[in-house]
Design a protein around this motif. Structure first.
Motif, mmCIF file in Angstrom:
data_model
loop_
_atom_site.group_PDB
_atom_site.id
_atom_site.type_symbol
_atom_site.label_atom_id
_atom_site.label_comp_id
_atom_site.label_asym_id
_atom_site.label_seq_id
_atom_site.Cartn_x
_atom_site.Cartn_y
_atom_site.Cartn_z
ATOM 1 N N LEU A 1 -6.485 3.409 -5.202
ATOM 2 C CA LEU A 1 -7.681 2.977 -3.690
ATOM 3 C C LEU A 1 -8.316 4.317 -3.541
ATOM 4 N N SER A 2 -9.319 4.767 -3.107
ATOM 5 C CA SER A 2 -9.809 6.326 -2.599
ATOM 6 C C SER A 2 -10.814 5.530 -1.953
ATOM 7 N N SER A 3 -11.566 5.746 -0.031
ATOM 8 C CA SER A 3 -12.023 5.238 0.839
ATOM 9 C C SER A 3 -12.636 5.950 2.225
ATOM 10 N N ASN A 4 -13.506 6.057 2.596
ATOM 11 C CA ASN A 4 -13.471 6.493 3.468
ATOM 12 C C ASN A 4 -14.262 5.365 4.761
ATOM 13 N N ILE B 1 -3.004 5.469 -3.206
ATOM 14 C CA ILE B 1 -4.357 6.319 -2.557
ATOM 15 C C ILE B 1 -3.639 7.512 -3.740
ATOM 16 N N VAL B 2 -2.219 7.662 -4.150
ATOM 17 C CA VAL B 2 -1.996 9.696 -4.495
ATOM 18 C C VAL B 2 -1.802 9.298 -6.399
ATOM 19 N N LEU B 3 -3.281 10.539 -6.580
ATOM 20 C CA LEU B 3 -3.190 9.768 -7.669
ATOM 21 C C LEU B 3 -1.716 11.219 -8.976
ATOM 22 N N SER B 4 -0.895 11.034 -8.559
ATOM 23 C CA SER B 4 -0.064 12.181 -9.038
ATOM 24 C C SER B 4 0.334 11.479 -10.781
ATOM 25 N N ALA B 5 0.926 12.578 -11.329
ATOM 26 C CA ALA B 5 1.236 11.869 -13.149
ATOM 27 C C ALA B 5 1.871 10.637 -13.015
ATOM 28 N N SER C 1 2.173 8.139 -10.640
ATOM 29 C CA SER C 1 1.447 7.303 -10.284
ATOM 30 C C SER C 1 0.054 6.674 -11.548
ATOM 31 N N MET C 2 0.074 7.704 -12.005
ATOM 32 C CA MET C 2 -1.108 7.625 -12.371
ATOM 33 C C MET C 2 -0.485 6.609 -14.653
ATOM 34 N N ALA C 3 0.846 6.662 -14.559
ATOM 35 C CA ALA C 3 1.103 6.464 -15.612
ATOM 36 C C ALA C 3 1.952 5.061 -15.634
ATOM 37 N N ALA C 4 2.751 4.789 -14.164
ATOM 38 C CA ALA C 4 2.753 3.534 -13.600
ATOM 39 C C ALA C 4 1.437 2.327 -13.338
ATOM 40 N N ILE C 5 0.639 2.861 -13.342
ATOM 41 C CA ILE C 5 -0.966 2.236 -13.338
ATOM 42 C C ILE C 5 -1.360 2.046 -14.819
ATOM 43 N N ALA C 6 -1.589 2.758 -15.348
ATOM 44 C CA ALA C 6 -1.862 2.794 -17.543
ATOM 45 C C ALA C 6 -0.962 1.363 -17.559
ATOM 46 N N ALA C 7 0.684 1.707 -17.033
ATOM 47 C CA ALA C 7 1.151 0.839 -17.732
ATOM 48 C C ALA C 7 1.668 -0.885 -17.364
ATOM 49 N N LEU D 1 0.632 -1.117 0.450
ATOM 50 C CA LEU D 1 -0.045 0.562 0.228
ATOM 51 C C LEU D 1 0.923 1.140 0.112
ATOM 52 N N ASP D 2 0.513 1.779 -1.350
ATOM 53 C CA ASP D 2 1.369 3.302 -1.260
ATOM 54 C C ASP D 2 0.274 4.380 -0.964
ATOM 55 N N THR D 3 1.415 4.724 0.398
ATOM 56 C CA THR D 3 0.597 6.077 0.420
ATOM 57 C C THR D 3 1.747 7.877 0.857
ATOM 58 N N VAL D 4 2.581 7.184 -0.481
ATOM 59 C CA VAL D 4 3.222 8.945 -0.896
ATOM 60 C C VAL D 4 3.306 9.313 -2.125
ATOM 61 N N GLY D 5 3.239 8.504 -2.509
ATOM 62 C CA GLY D 5 3.353 8.371 -4.295
ATOM 63 C C GLY D 5 4.830 8.234 -5.463
ATOM 64 N N ALA D 6 5.219 7.621 -4.476
ATOM 65 C CA ALA D 6 6.726 6.535 -4.164
ATOM 66 C C ALA D 6 6.652 6.059 -5.965
ATOM 67 N N ASP D 7 8.018 6.133 -6.301
ATOM 68 C CA ASP D 7 7.735 5.283 -7.622
ATOM 69 C C ASP D 7 7.580 3.423 -7.480
ATOM 70 N N LEU D 8 6.060 3.980 -8.078
ATOM 71 C CA LEU D 8 5.942 2.811 -8.180
ATOM 72 C C LEU D 8 6.168 1.540 -8.779
ATOM 73 N N ASN D 9 7.006 1.891 -10.245
ATOM 74 C CA ASN D 9 7.149 0.532 -10.639
ATOM 75 C C ASN D 9 8.503 -0.009 -10.179
ATOM 76 N N SER D 10 9.191 0.812 -9.439
ATOM 77 C CA SER D 10 10.042 -0.236 -8.781
ATOM 78 C C SER D 10 9.243 -0.503 -7.231
ATOM 79 N N TYR D 11 8.146 -0.833 -6.020
ATOM 80 C CA TYR D 11 7.491 -1.090 -5.482
ATOM 81 C C TYR D 11 7.258 -2.508 -6.241
ATOM 82 N N ARG D 12 6.776 -2.293 -7.277
ATOM 83 C CA ARG D 12 5.421 -3.166 -7.871
ATOM 84 C C ARG D 12 7.206 -4.361 -8.442
ATOM 85 N N ARG D 13 8.031 -4.471 -8.337
ATOM 86 C CA ARG D 13 8.587 -5.593 -8.214
ATOM 87 C C ARG D 13 9.016 -5.976 -7.002
#
Length: 115
Positions: A58-61, A34-38, A40-46, A11-23
């Motif tokens: 992930l977004s929730s209350n 939970i971070v919607l940066s450019a 992170s969106m690119a990593a999700i799309a890729a 679970l990423d709460t900072v918006g770190a390099d998602l591809n590095s963590y994905r490995r």
């Protein structure tokens, strides 16, 4: 966390390099942010186009019952948060320094209770 250092869930709460963590995921592992940066969106799309779509947003209350359920998983040991270090609030600078050094596996926790 498995013995080989791979994770079933991240679970990423900072918006770190998602591809590095994905490995760091196991073959069937999943990651949420939970971070919607450019970036992170690119990593999700890729991940969806070139991979198995293992990264999601992930977004929730959450309500009280859901948080109690989550706490029960942690208490029972079924869900183990990975913690790199615990720092007292009076020395919050040490938490920032650990984060800035990088190379950690886990979160930096700031204890506000003085324990």
């Amino acid at each position: 966390m498995r013995v080989d250092g791979a994770f079933d869930a991240i679970l990423d709460t900072v918006g770190a390099d998602l591809n590095s963590y994905r490995r760091r995921l196991t073959r069937e592992g999943r990651m949420a942010t939970i971070v919607l940066s450019a970036s992170s969106m690119a990593a999700i799309a890729a991940s969806g186009v070139h991979g198995t779509g293992r990264i999601r947003t992930l977004s929730s209350n959450p309500d009280t019952a859901l948080l109690r359920d989550l706490a029960a998983y942690v208490t029972s040991g079924e869900l183990r948060p990975v913690i790199d270090g615990v720092h007292p609030l009076t020395d919050i600078a040490s938490a920032h320094q650990a984060f800035e050094r990088g190379g950690v596996v886990g979160k930096q926790v700031v204890s506000v209770s003085g324990e």
